[in-house]
Write an enzyme that holds these catalytic residues in place. Structure first.
Site, PDB file in Angstrom:
ATOM      1  N   SER A  42     -27.771 -34.505 -25.331  1.00  0.00           N
ATOM      2  CA  SER A  42     -26.927 -33.475 -25.949  1.00  0.00           C
ATOM      3  C   SER A  42     -27.696 -32.566 -26.891  1.00  0.00           C
ATOM      4  CB  SER A  42     -25.767 -34.129 -26.703  1.00  0.00           C
ATOM      5  OG  SER A  42     -26.243 -35.029 -27.688  1.00  0.00           O
ATOM      6  N   ASP A 321     -22.122 -31.669 -36.725  1.00  0.00           N
ATOM      7  CA  ASP A 321     -21.104 -32.720 -36.655  1.00  0.00           C
ATOM      8  C   ASP A 321     -21.731 -34.011 -37.188  1.00  0.00           C
ATOM      9  OD1 ASP A 321     -22.725 -33.600 -34.570  1.00  0.00           O
ATOM     10  OD2 ASP A 321     -21.321 -33.040 -32.988  1.00  0.00           O
ATOM     11  N   HIS A 324     -25.228 -34.082 -34.371  1.00  0.00           N
ATOM     12  CA  HIS A 324     -26.046 -32.939 -33.963  1.00  0.00           C
ATOM     13  C   HIS A 324     -26.271 -31.946 -35.105  1.00  0.00           C
ATOM     14  CE1 HIS A 324     -23.750 -34.512 -30.484  1.00  0.00           C
ATOM     15  NE2 HIS A 324     -24.944 -34.477 -29.918  1.00  0.00           N
TER      16      HIS A 324
END
Length: 361
Positions: A42, A321, A324
């Site tokens: 991600s 978040d 990340h």
């Protein structure tokens, strides 16, 4: 240092990046490498998970709130991720397209295979749903190489072309955060000590990198893992969990050693560099004011709550978040990876010098 000074310092790095782009891409469309291929999770995903049956996706607001598009793309940040910015520094005028949505894109300029929740091990992140683990990413790359060979008139010509490209590999976070650190879901922490687990991961990664070499890769960037014990999701009472950091450091040390082995003994016709991401965004001199929690309201998994209202002073936050980083932090990572002369960060050289190096085909 006051908040205004810190924000100024971060924003001044934007000026540095723009100057670098102008310096190295004086002709529209000119780039320092013909293509970039991205492998990872991600931290690099640009939309490959959007249509997968998984909770590991970011194709909803507030993700992408600062991205130059009219809708979230699937990037796990408020804006661009590090490889987006590295591509800009290398002179690319467009983002490297995700494999899942090529839509007639010029594959000769590269493909992004990264998938949220994916790991080196195929089971990592699987409890969240489907992902494209590193082994599957290599299968996708093999299909792309075949298409490039068809375009260029044969596999030998394709490999010659691909030897000039950049290969960016940033993976391993989920092998810890979505595997080893979840003893109630996976048994890896009962099977291996942290040192043994790092060795197992590096051994498997080495096999995958040699497969990439077989398909023409000669210039590769291997990105080390962040201090996972310090990400907001895994902090305990606001403090870092040092045993989790120690596990990551074991992996990073072995990854750096792998770079040495490849460069000096195993794949001597290639160039590999190691980027130590832990030494970049956590450097206090950079000037981020908020490092302990993310900018957007999050759920128990550390993801932004759909349509949640994020903070306004996003340039002052390291984390977007619970896992990340923000676009501002990604900008710092990209610039430092590209031109740092500090061997503790970019070893044995930086991305700029890597792409300028000559390799033996």
């Amino acid at each position: 240092m006051g908040c205004e000074s810190k924000t100024w310092l971060i924003l001044s790095l934007v000026t540095v990046m723009v100057a670098s782009i102008m310096q190295h891409s004086t002709v529209l469309g000119e780039s320092q490498v013909p293509c970039i291929f991205v492998f990872g999770d991600s931290l690099s995903d640009s939309g490959n998970n959007n249509n997968l049956p998984t909770s590991a996706k970011a194709n909803f607001l507030p993700y992408g709130i600062d991205f130059p598009a009219t809708f979230p793309t699937g990037r796990y940040s408020n804006g661009r991720n590090p490889i987006d910015k590295i591509a800009q520094l290398l002179g690319f005028q467009e983002f490297i397209p995700p494999f899942a949505n090529l839509n007639g894109s010029d594959i000769l300029k590269g493909v992004n295979y990264a998938s949220g929740s994916a790991g080196i091990r195929k089971e990592s992140g699987s409890q969240l749903g489907h992902n494209v683990n590193l082994g599957l990413q290599l299968l996708h790359h093999r299909a792309i190489v075949s298409r490039i060979a068809h375009k260029l008139g044969g596999l030998d010509k394709a490999k010659q072309y691909l030897s000039q490209c950049l290969y960016y590999v940033n993976i391993g976070t989920n092998d810890f955060e979505q595997n080893y650190f979840l003893p109630n879901v996976f048994n890896t922490s009962r099977m291996y000590t942290p040192k043994q687990y790092a060795k197992v991961l590096i051994h498997q990664l080495s096999h995958y990198l040699q497969t990439l070499h077989h398909f023409g890769a000669r210039k590769s960037v291997l990105v080390g893992l962040d201090r996972l014990g310090c990400i907001p999701k895994l902090r305990v009472n606001g403090s870092c969990v040092e045993d989790k950091n120690d596990a990551v450091f074991l992996f990073n040390d072995q990854l750096k050693s792998l770079v040495d082995q490849f460069n000096k003994k195993i794949l001597t016709d290639s160039k590999f560099i190691f980027i130590n991401s832990t030494s970049i965004i956590h450097d206090k001199s950079v000037g981020f004011a908020v490092t302990h929690h993310g900018c957007c309201p999050t759920n128990e998994k550390g993801k932004c709550i759909r349509d949640g209202i994020p903070c306004k002073n996003r340039n002052e936050y390291v984390f977007w978040d619970g896992i990340h980083t923000t676009e501002s932090a990604n900008l710092v990572t990209a610039i430092t990876s590209y031109n740092s002369s500090n061997p503790a960060i970019a070893y044995p050289t930086n991305i700029k010098h890597l792409v300028q190096s000559n390799t033996i085909n």
